[in-house]
Design a protein around this motif. Structure first.
Motif, PDB file in Angstrom:
ATOM      1  N   HIS A   1      -3.125  -7.159   9.134  1.00  0.00           N
ATOM      2  CA  HIS A   1      -3.762  -6.321   8.101  1.00  0.00           C
ATOM      3  C   HIS A   1      -4.788  -7.203   7.382  1.00  0.00           C
ATOM      4  O   HIS A   1      -4.480  -8.350   7.055  1.00  0.00           O
ATOM      5  CB  HIS A   1      -2.696  -5.811   7.123  1.00  0.00           C
TER       6      HIS A   1
ATOM      7  N   PRO B   1      -8.200  -5.384  -2.012  1.00  0.00           N
ATOM      8  CA  PRO B   1      -7.381  -5.508  -3.233  1.00  0.00           C
ATOM      9  C   PRO B   1      -6.405  -6.684  -3.230  1.00  0.00           C
ATOM     10  O   PRO B   1      -5.648  -6.847  -4.169  1.00  0.00           O
ATOM     11  CB  PRO B   1      -6.597  -4.184  -3.237  1.00  0.00           C
ATOM     12  N   HIS B   2      -6.445  -7.526  -2.194  1.00  0.00           N
ATOM     13  CA  HIS B   2      -5.396  -8.550  -2.044  1.00  0.00           C
ATOM     14  C   HIS B   2      -5.807  -9.906  -2.624  1.00  0.00           C
ATOM     15  O   HIS B   2      -5.608 -10.951  -2.006  1.00  0.00           O
ATOM     16  CB  HIS B   2      -5.013  -8.682  -0.566  1.00  0.00           C
TER      17      HIS B   2
ATOM     18  N   VAL C   1      -7.487   2.174   3.580  1.00  0.00           N
ATOM     19  CA  VAL C   1      -6.768   1.886   2.341  1.00  0.00           C
ATOM     20  C   VAL C   1      -7.466   0.864   1.439  1.00  0.00           C
ATOM     21  O   VAL C   1      -6.895   0.453   0.439  1.00  0.00           O
ATOM     22  CB  VAL C   1      -5.314   1.438   2.620  1.00  0.00           C
ATOM     23  N   HIS C   2      -8.681   0.458   1.766  1.00  0.00           N
ATOM     24  CA  HIS C   2      -9.417  -0.462   0.898  1.00  0.00           C
ATOM     25  C   HIS C   2     -10.727   0.163   0.419  1.00  0.00           C
ATOM     26  O   HIS C   2     -11.794  -0.430   0.584  1.00  0.00           O
ATOM     27  CB  HIS C   2      -9.721  -1.782   1.628  1.00  0.00           C
TER      28      HIS C   2
ATOM     29  N   HIS D   1       0.818  -1.220   0.000  1.00  0.00           N
ATOM     30  CA  HIS D   1       0.000   0.000   0.000  1.00  0.00           C
ATOM     31  C   HIS D   1       0.843   1.258   0.000  1.00  0.00           C
ATOM     32  O   HIS D   1       0.396   2.309  -0.444  1.00  0.00           O
ATOM     33  CB  HIS D   1      -0.885   0.052   1.255  1.00  0.00           C
TER      34      HIS D   1
HETATM   35 ZN   LIG Z   1      -4.619  -3.884   2.224  1.00  0.00          ZN
END
Ligand SMILES: [Zn+2]
Length: 305
Positions: free
Chosen positions: A205, A140-141, A134-135, A62
């Motif tokens: 995370h 996004p993973h 951050v999502h 990130h």
């Molecule tokens: Zn993430």
């Protein structure tokens, strides 16, 4: 006279035989934002590509520090493979600096491999980015789930073929060979995870949801308050209580996150913290895509035992 003609003919023949070898030696220069996509592009491109990754496997994907070296890699790139969903939004800065029209957004050389991926954790309400979440477009993973590799590699085949249409058949063939190996590995991973179906784990995370879903496990909580937001003491107290109540045995930690803190929480909850490869190259031995998933499956299965 005859000798000089002979030399000329030999030189011509050498020139002719060298020409095709020289042209195939020109590889497609690919830059991937993260090592997972570098590894998968190497599987698809084989000897036809030369791939570099902007992020390293031990980093937090990130947050990448934008250094001039990233810009230099991008300046020479024919194709840029990106994860999308804002994980690698930082790439936009060095792309602008690289001044390479082949890979600007909308150009044929810009390949977003999230196309067609069924997303998880898509926010139902607008995410407040001032809070640092951050999502914002969903989790996004997805590349951590080997079940997504067929979609990702399909997008890579399409992207590389836009640059080198004459090599599409070679890319397709490499993809089939890779997917066969992946299928075999998937059977092995499913067997290893079978006894742990239904298990709940805590993560540091929240980047393991696709991986956990694939094998029938679930994420009970994350140490981060929200994605990208550091853990608060009050939140950790709640997580420890929940872990005890639900008898959760494992906290998954990324190589870039605070292992000491995770271990302290695990100790208090009577669990253990296990470091998994959050990207290819994240831990020793996880230097290819299948090898990284191998590590993650084996380490998690062992921790749950
Ligand atoms: Zn993430």
């Amino acid at each position: 006279m005859r000798r000089s003609i002979l030399i000329l003919l030999v030189a011509l023949a050498a020139g002719l035989s060298l020409a095709p070898a020289a042209s195939t030696a020109v590889k497609i220069r690919v830059v991937a934002t993260i090592p997972d996509l570098k590894a998968l592009t190497e599987e698809i491109g084989g000897t036809l590509v030369d791939v570099e990754s902007l992020a390293r496997g031990t980093q937090n994907a990130h947050e990448l520090e934008i250094r001039p070296s990233l810009m230099l890699k991008l300046r020479r790139a024919d194709v840029l493979i990106e994860n999308g969903l804002e994980l690698d939004a930082w790439a936009e800065v060095p792309v602008q600096g690289a001044n390479n029209p082949k890979i600007v957004r909308g150009a044929p050389g810009r390949v977003d491999v999230s196309r067609g991926v069924p997303l998880l954790d898509v926010p139902s309400t607008r995410v407040d980015r001032s809070m640092g979440d951050v999502h914002p477009q969903g989790n996004p993973h997805y590349s951590l789930d080997p079940g997504m590799a067929p979609i990702i590699t399909k997008n890579i085949v399409d992207g590389l073929s836009r640059f080198a249409p004459e090599s599409r058949a070679a890319f397709e063939k490499n993809r089939q060979v890779f997917l066969e190996r992946l299928d075999e590995a998937m059977a092995r991973w499913a067997r290893a995870m079978e006894p742990h179906k239904g298990a709940k784990v805590v993560v540091y995370h929240p980047q393991w949801i696709y991986f956990l879903n694939r094998f029938g496990l679930s994420q009970a909580a994350a140490l981060e308050d929200r994605p990208g937001i550091p853990a608060s003491p009050a939140h950790l107290t709640r997580v420890i209580r929940q872990m005890k109540e639900e008898q959760i045995k494992v906290i998954i930690v990324e190589p870039w996150n605070d292992l000491k803190l995770a271990t302290r929480v695990a100790d208090e909850a009577g669990a253990k913290a296990v470091v998994l490869a959050s990207m290819v190259g994240g831990v020793k031995g996880a230097d290819a895509y299948i090898a990284a998933i191998d590590h993650n499956v084996n380490a998690l299965a062992q921790a749950l035992r």
